[in-house]
Design a protein around this motif. Structure first.
Motif, short mmCIF file in Angstrom:
data_model
loop_
_atom_site.label_atom_id
_atom_site.label_comp_id
_atom_site.label_asym_id
_atom_site.label_seq_id
_atom_site.Cartn_x
_atom_site.Cartn_y
_atom_site.Cartn_z
N ALA A 185 0.83 -1.20 0.00
CA ALA A 185 0.00 0.00 0.00
C ALA A 185 0.87 1.26 0.00
O ALA A 185 0.56 2.25 -0.67
N PHE A 186 1.96 1.21 0.75
CA PHE A 186 2.89 2.35 0.79
C PHE A 186 3.49 2.61 -0.59
O PHE A 186 3.57 3.76 -1.04
N ASN A 187 3.89 1.56 -1.28
CA ASN A 187 4.50 1.70 -2.60
C ASN A 187 3.51 2.24 -3.63
O ASN A 187 3.92 2.79 -4.66
N LYS A 188 2.23 2.09 -3.35
CA LYS A 188 1.19 2.64 -4.22
C LYS A 188 0.71 4.00 -3.71
O LYS A 188 -0.30 4.52 -4.19
N CYS A 189 1.45 4.55 -2.75
CA CYS A 189 1.12 5.87 -2.17
C CYS A 189 -0.26 5.88 -1.53
O CYS A 189 -0.94 6.92 -1.52
N ARG A 190 -0.68 4.73 -0.99
CA ARG A 190 -1.98 4.64 -0.32
C ARG A 190 -1.86 4.74 1.20
O ARG A 190 -2.85 5.00 1.87
N GLU A 191 -0.68 4.46 1.75
CA GLU A 191 -0.49 4.42 3.19
C GLU A 191 0.89 4.95 3.57
O GLU A 191 1.83 4.88 2.77
N TYR A 192 0.99 5.46 4.79
CA TYR A 192 2.29 5.79 5.37
C TYR A 192 2.69 4.66 6.30
O TYR A 192 1.88 4.19 7.10
N VAL A 193 3.92 4.17 6.16
CA VAL A 193 4.40 3.10 7.02
C VAL A 193 5.19 3.70 8.18
O VAL A 193 6.20 4.38 7.97
N ASP A 194 4.71 3.46 9.39
CA ASP A 194 5.42 3.89 10.58
C ASP A 194 6.49 2.85 10.89
O ASP A 194 6.18 1.70 11.21
N ASP A 195 7.75 3.22 10.77
CA ASP A 195 8.85 2.26 10.91
C ASP A 195 8.88 1.60 12.28
O ASP A 195 9.18 0.41 12.40
N PHE A 196 8.57 2.37 13.33
CA PHE A 196 8.62 1.82 14.68
C PHE A 196 7.51 0.80 14.88
O PHE A 196 7.73 -0.29 15.44
N ALA A 197 6.32 1.12 14.42
CA ALA A 197 5.19 0.19 14.53
C ALA A 197 5.47 -1.07 13.72
O ALA A 197 5.18 -2.19 14.16
N TYR A 198 6.06 -0.88 12.55
CA TYR A 198 6.43 -2.02 11.69
C TYR A 198 7.40 -2.94 12.43
O TYR A 198 7.25 -4.16 12.44
N MET A 199 8.40 -2.34 13.06
CA MET A 199 9.41 -3.11 13.77
C MET A 199 8.80 -3.90 14.94
O MET A 199 9.11 -5.08 15.13
N ILE A 200 7.91 -3.26 15.70
CA ILE A 200 7.29 -3.92 16.84
C ILE A 200 6.45 -5.12 16.38
O ILE A 200 6.49 -6.20 16.97
N SER A 201 5.69 -4.93 15.30
CA SER A 201 4.86 -6.02 14.78
C SER A 201 5.73 -7.16 14.25
O SER A 201 5.41 -8.34 14.45
N LYS A 202 6.82 -6.82 13.60
CA LYS A 202 7.73 -7.86 13.10
C LYS A 202 8.37 -8.62 14.25
O LYS A 202 8.57 -9.84 14.17
N MET A 203 8.68 -7.92 15.33
CA MET A 203 9.23 -8.58 16.52
C MET A 203 8.22 -9.58 17.09
O MET A 203 8.59 -10.66 17.56
#
Length: 352
Positions: A185-203
């Motif tokens: 979605a981010f690559n299609k300019c539909r969403e902003y990816v919060d890097d910290f939230a992304y990292m927590i979810s990946k953890m």
């Protein structure tokens, strides 16, 4: 920048439900004197009558509130009851439906909330959203706030059926495809990816994916699964949306719940794990990783085991995107033809 809040306490211990006023007194001074409401379901009252009595005995002014259904109207009715009766503390005791209703009611009434999960089947114990029924069988996701405290009693969790814990694992591993959908979605300019939230979810995903402890009812595993589910909820709180934990695999689950509820009844966590296997293929990801973790934990994702026929499977995937039309995922780009989905169904029947 999104402003977010965290729970004051996250405690996982044996017998901790007997010490709630002690552990919460620093957050809510003289909590045992506060006017409190304990929200749960009728069937849980029968199963955990002794536990509920022990919790209630520590409060001087507490009442039991039994919910009939987890709907928006029921949540608003509870919020009104809390406000009209000057209740100061809400305790949610139960699974995802009870906790979601209690969260939303506490949010609307601006009341302190303590979450006491009886199972670890999904990340609703910490997420800043509540999924509630609306008209008919439809359900909608409403924003709210996370609990002020999340208290997990190991003795209560070990009494839950294994399938509920497997659902919690399924909800956690579904982040593998949810996070990738967020990037799509981010690559299609539909969403902003919060890097910290992304990292927590990946953890959260990694803590389960690369975990050597597979004994579901052990104290160590219950702690790990609790932390993973809470991390998933906090990732959503940080991001300001459910994107870190919900992608195309969740849309498949929504379609099963909202369109095919009369034919099938699959626990949320199992359904999203099933959806993750397919979404991983749609995304051209490493299917070996998701297959291994599903098999390592013996998560029952074989469609026919849940009375999901090939026709239902195909229909659910083809209608999945429409369940949350504002959410851009791989489903907006991939081939969802009857032929491809039919082959995928056959593949899952063989693999699992």
């Amino acid at each position: 920048m999104n402003r977010f809040r965290l729970p004051y306490h996250l405690i996982v211990e044996e017998g901790i439900f007997e010490k709630i006023p002690d552990v919460m007194n620093d957050v809510i001074p003289d909590i045992h004197d506060k006017k409190t409401i304990l929200v749960t379901e009728e069937n849980l009252k029968g199963i955990f009558e002794k536990t509920l009595d022990e919790i209630s005995s520590d409060f001087k002014n507490i009442e039991l509130y039994l919910i009939q259904s987890a709907t928006y109207d029921a949540a608003v009715a509870l919020a009104k009851y809390i406000t009209m009766n000057d209740i100061q503390v809400v305790i949610g005791f139960g699974g995802g439906t009870v906790l979601d209703l209690a969260k939303f009611a506490a949010f609307v009434s601006k009341t302190k909330l303590i979450s006491l999960p009886t199972t670890l089947s999904n990340d609703s114990l910490a997420s800043p959203v509540a999924v509630l029924g609306t008209e008919g069988k439809a359900r909608k996701t409403f924003k709210c706030t996370i609990p002020d405290a999340i208290i997990v009693d190991v003795n209560v969790i070990v009494s839950a059926p294994d399938r509920q814990l497997l659902a919690g694992i399924g909800d956690t591993i579904s982040k593998y495809t949810a996070l990738n959908d967020w990037k799509i979605a981010f690559n299609k300019c539909r969403e902003y990816v919060d890097d910290f939230a992304y990292m927590i979810s990946k953890m959260a995903f990694n803590s389960i994916c690369y975990n050597d402890q597979k004994e579901l009812k052990s104290k160590d595993f219950i702690k790990r699964l609790t932390q993973a589910l809470v991390m998933g909820g906090l990732a959503m709180e940080i991001a300001g949306s459910s994107r870190p934990s919900s992608g195309s695999e969740h849309l498949f689950c929504h379609a099963l719940e909202e369109i095919y509820s009369e034919q099938v009844n699959v626990p949320h966590g199992i359904a999203v794990a099933m959806g993750s296997y397919c979404a991983c293929i749609f995304q051209n990801r490493n299917i070996g990783k998701i297959t291994k973790v599903i098999k390592d934990y013996n998560i029952p994702v074989k469609p026919s085991d849940w009375k999901i026929t090939k026709e239902i499977f195909i229909g659910a995937w083809q209608q999945a995107a429409a369940t949350r039309a504002d959410r851009y995922t791989i489903l907006n780009e991939t081939d969802l033809s009857d032929e491809r989905l039919g082959k995928l169904y056959d593949e899952m029947e063989l693999v699992f």
